[in-house]
Design an enzyme around this catalytic site. Sequence first.
Site, PDB file in Angstrom:
ATOM      1  N   GLY A 116      29.418  38.083  38.411  1.00  0.00           N
ATOM      2  CA  GLY A 116      28.872  36.750  38.655  1.00  0.00           C
ATOM      3  C   GLY A 116      28.827  35.890  37.410  1.00  0.00           C
ATOM      4  O   GLY A 116      29.484  36.175  36.419  1.00  0.00           O
ATOM      5  N   HIS A 153      33.169  31.753  35.853  1.00  0.00           N
ATOM      6  CA  HIS A 153      33.802  30.706  35.037  1.00  0.00           C
ATOM      7  C   HIS A 153      35.298  30.706  35.346  1.00  0.00           C
ATOM      8  O   HIS A 153      35.751  31.485  36.214  1.00  0.00           O
ATOM      9  CB  HIS A 153      33.512  30.935  33.552  1.00  0.00           C
ATOM     10  CG  HIS A 153      33.830  32.331  33.076  1.00  0.00           C
ATOM     11  ND1 HIS A 153      35.103  32.842  33.086  1.00  0.00           N
ATOM     12  CD2 HIS A 153      33.032  33.327  32.617  1.00  0.00           C
ATOM     13  CE1 HIS A 153      35.086  34.087  32.625  1.00  0.00           C
ATOM     14  NE2 HIS A 153      33.844  34.405  32.344  1.00  0.00           N
ATOM     15  N   GLY A 172      37.772  31.983  33.987  1.00  0.00           N
ATOM     16  CA  GLY A 172      38.430  33.293  33.887  1.00  0.00           C
ATOM     17  C   GLY A 172      38.379  34.018  35.219  1.00  0.00           C
ATOM     18  O   GLY A 172      39.398  34.522  35.721  1.00  0.00           O
ATOM     19  N   HIS A 173      37.182  34.048  35.819  1.00  0.00           N
ATOM     20  CA  HIS A 173      37.053  34.669  37.143  1.00  0.00           C
ATOM     21  C   HIS A 173      37.874  33.893  38.178  1.00  0.00           C
ATOM     22  O   HIS A 173      38.528  34.482  39.038  1.00  0.00           O
ATOM     23  CB  HIS A 173      35.588  34.643  37.603  1.00  0.00           C
ATOM     24  CG  HIS A 173      34.627  35.372  36.706  1.00  0.00           C
ATOM     25  ND1 HIS A 173      33.713  34.713  35.914  1.00  0.00           N
ATOM     26  CD2 HIS A 173      34.438  36.691  36.485  1.00  0.00           C
ATOM     27  CE1 HIS A 173      32.993  35.605  35.259  1.00  0.00           C
ATOM     28  NE2 HIS A 173      33.401  36.809  35.572  1.00  0.00           N
ATOM     29  N   LYS A 180      41.206  40.142  29.716  1.00  0.00           N
ATOM     30  CA  LYS A 180      40.084  39.983  28.777  1.00  0.00           C
ATOM     31  C   LYS A 180      39.447  41.341  28.478  1.00  0.00           C
ATOM     32  O   LYS A 180      39.085  41.632  27.348  1.00  0.00           O
ATOM     33  CB  LYS A 180      39.061  39.027  29.396  1.00  0.00           C
ATOM     34  CG  LYS A 180      37.674  39.078  28.810  1.00  0.00           C
ATOM     35  CD  LYS A 180      37.581  38.194  27.624  1.00  0.00           C
ATOM     36  CE  LYS A 180      36.270  38.157  26.900  1.00  0.00           C
ATOM     37  NZ  LYS A 180      35.151  38.867  27.418  1.00  0.00           N
ATOM     38  N   LEU A 193      36.856  32.856  27.516  1.00  0.00           N
ATOM     39  CA  LEU A 193      35.685  32.566  28.351  1.00  0.00           C
ATOM     40  C   LEU A 193      34.970  33.868  28.704  1.00  0.00           C
ATOM     41  O   LEU A 193      35.608  34.881  28.971  1.00  0.00           O
ATOM     42  CB  LEU A 193      36.112  31.854  29.636  1.00  0.00           C
ATOM     43  CG  LEU A 193      36.786  30.499  29.482  1.00  0.00           C
ATOM     44  CD1 LEU A 193      36.929  29.821  30.855  1.00  0.00           C
ATOM     45  CD2 LEU A 193      36.015  29.592  28.532  1.00  0.00           C
ATOM     46  N   SER A 242      30.863  35.253  30.305  1.00  0.00           N
ATOM     47  CA  SER A 242      29.490  34.919  30.696  1.00  0.00           C
ATOM     48  C   SER A 242      28.549  35.027  29.500  1.00  0.00           C
ATOM     49  O   SER A 242      27.525  34.347  29.443  1.00  0.00           O
ATOM     50  CB  SER A 242      29.023  35.860  31.805  1.00  0.00           C
ATOM     51  OG  SER A 242      29.941  35.815  32.868  1.00  0.00           O
TER      52      SER A 242
HETATM   53  P1  AMP Z   1      32.877  40.265  34.632  1.00  0.00           P
HETATM   54  O1  AMP Z   1      32.167  39.355  35.583  1.00  0.00           O
HETATM   55  O2  AMP Z   1      32.646  39.936  33.194  1.00  0.00           O
HETATM   56  O3  AMP Z   1      32.660  41.733  34.957  1.00  0.00           O
HETATM   57  O4  AMP Z   1      34.418  40.010  34.855  1.00  0.00           O
HETATM   58  C1  AMP Z   1      35.000  40.130  36.124  1.00  0.00           C
HETATM   59  C2  AMP Z   1      36.497  40.083  35.984  1.00  0.00           C
HETATM   60  O5  AMP Z   1      36.869  38.832  35.393  1.00  0.00           O
HETATM   61  C3  AMP Z   1      37.058  41.189  35.066  1.00  0.00           C
HETATM   62  O6  AMP Z   1      38.269  41.687  35.625  1.00  0.00           O
HETATM   63  C4  AMP Z   1      37.306  40.446  33.776  1.00  0.00           C
HETATM   64  O7  AMP Z   1      38.335  41.023  32.990  1.00  0.00           O
HETATM   65  C5  AMP Z   1      37.717  39.074  34.288  1.00  0.00           C
HETATM   66  N1  AMP Z   1      37.517  38.052  33.252  1.00  0.00           N
HETATM   67  C6  AMP Z   1      36.365  37.761  32.606  1.00  0.00           C
HETATM   68  N2  AMP Z   1      36.568  36.775  31.690  1.00  0.00           N
HETATM   69  C7  AMP Z   1      37.883  36.462  31.755  1.00  0.00           C
HETATM   70  C8  AMP Z   1      38.717  35.535  31.067  1.00  0.00           C
HETATM   71  N3  AMP Z   1      38.255  34.737  30.109  1.00  0.00           N
HETATM   72  N4  AMP Z   1      40.021  35.476  31.401  1.00  0.00           N
HETATM   73  C9  AMP Z   1      40.518  36.294  32.368  1.00  0.00           C
HETATM   74  N5  AMP Z   1      39.790  37.184  33.055  1.00  0.00           N
HETATM   75  C10 AMP Z   1      38.485  37.277  32.761  1.00  0.00           C
END
Ligand code: AMP
Length: 277
Positions: free
Chosen positions: A27, A30, A32-33, A145, A180, A182
């Site tokens: 959650g 941004h 990236g997600h 990332k 990017l 969180s």
């Molecule tokens: P998280 O919410 O941080 O667990 O991330 C969820 C998914 O989004 C994971 O597969 C991360 O690698 C991907 N993710 C997070 N930030 C980025 C970003 N800046 N660019 C690309 N993918 C991202």
Amino acid sequence: MKVISTISELRTALKGINKIALVPTMGNLHEGHLALVRKAKKCADCVVVSIYVNPLQFLPNEDFNQYPRTLSEDCKLLQNLDVDIAFVPDDKILFPVKQKILVLLPPVADQFEGKFRPGFFRGVATIVLKLFNIIQPDIALFGKKDYQQLHIIRLMVQQLDLPIEILDEEIIRASDGLALSSRNRYLNDIQRIEACHLYQTLNTVKTDIQAGQNRFASLEENAVRVLKTRGWSVDYIAVLNQVSLIPAHPEDKALVVLAAARIGQTRLIDNIEILKS
Ligand code: AMP
């Protein structure tokens, strides 16, 4: 978009659907997600985005309680992208009793991120495997990332014969190069300006390697020194083989530099891929 919090409701909603794509997240969404979600929309009939801050992947001294939880904003963003289902379970749904079965991972999970966050990848792999079993997606998408995480998930899928295609997505960055995340919201204004130097330092390593430097240990040391001088505390900067994630050999053509460093209290990770001609 359906917002679903129970496993039984989710299974009912997914019955009979041909091609399901899963984007697992914690959650506070941004760009990236959202890049992962856009890619998922192109590959599947039904896109499920899971939002769950997974307690198994946090050490006791880490930011589990502080981690930003912004469910209503997240749902608006997903609705705008025409996501089919947001799966938003709580702890009682995913862990009605203490989780006693955990995924056993190979030594690569104890290096780099795993060395500084013991048990982190075991927690990640276990929650991802649970989500895979609950949702049974045809495709699951992960960002570069979290490069080592992507590597470990691919390995788990291969070695446990999971019938799931893993797709990746490039790192989405702010205009100054900061990846990017969180966790970027923990940075104050001065730290936010400084934060782009992690990526800049990785870029310098890339430029040096592409110019023919192959004494990787000294490039790593140099990069650590540069960041330390700027006030960072560095966990690791490692030049690795892109496929195996073992330390790079001068003959390797496809490399990746993984980095983790702290600015103030905020720990950031980043990486850069390098192809040598
Ligand atoms: P998280 O919410 O941080 O667990 O991330 C969820 C998914 O989004 C994971 O597969 C991360 O690698 C991907 N993710 C997070 N930030 C980025 C970003 N800046 N660019 C690309 N993918 C991202």
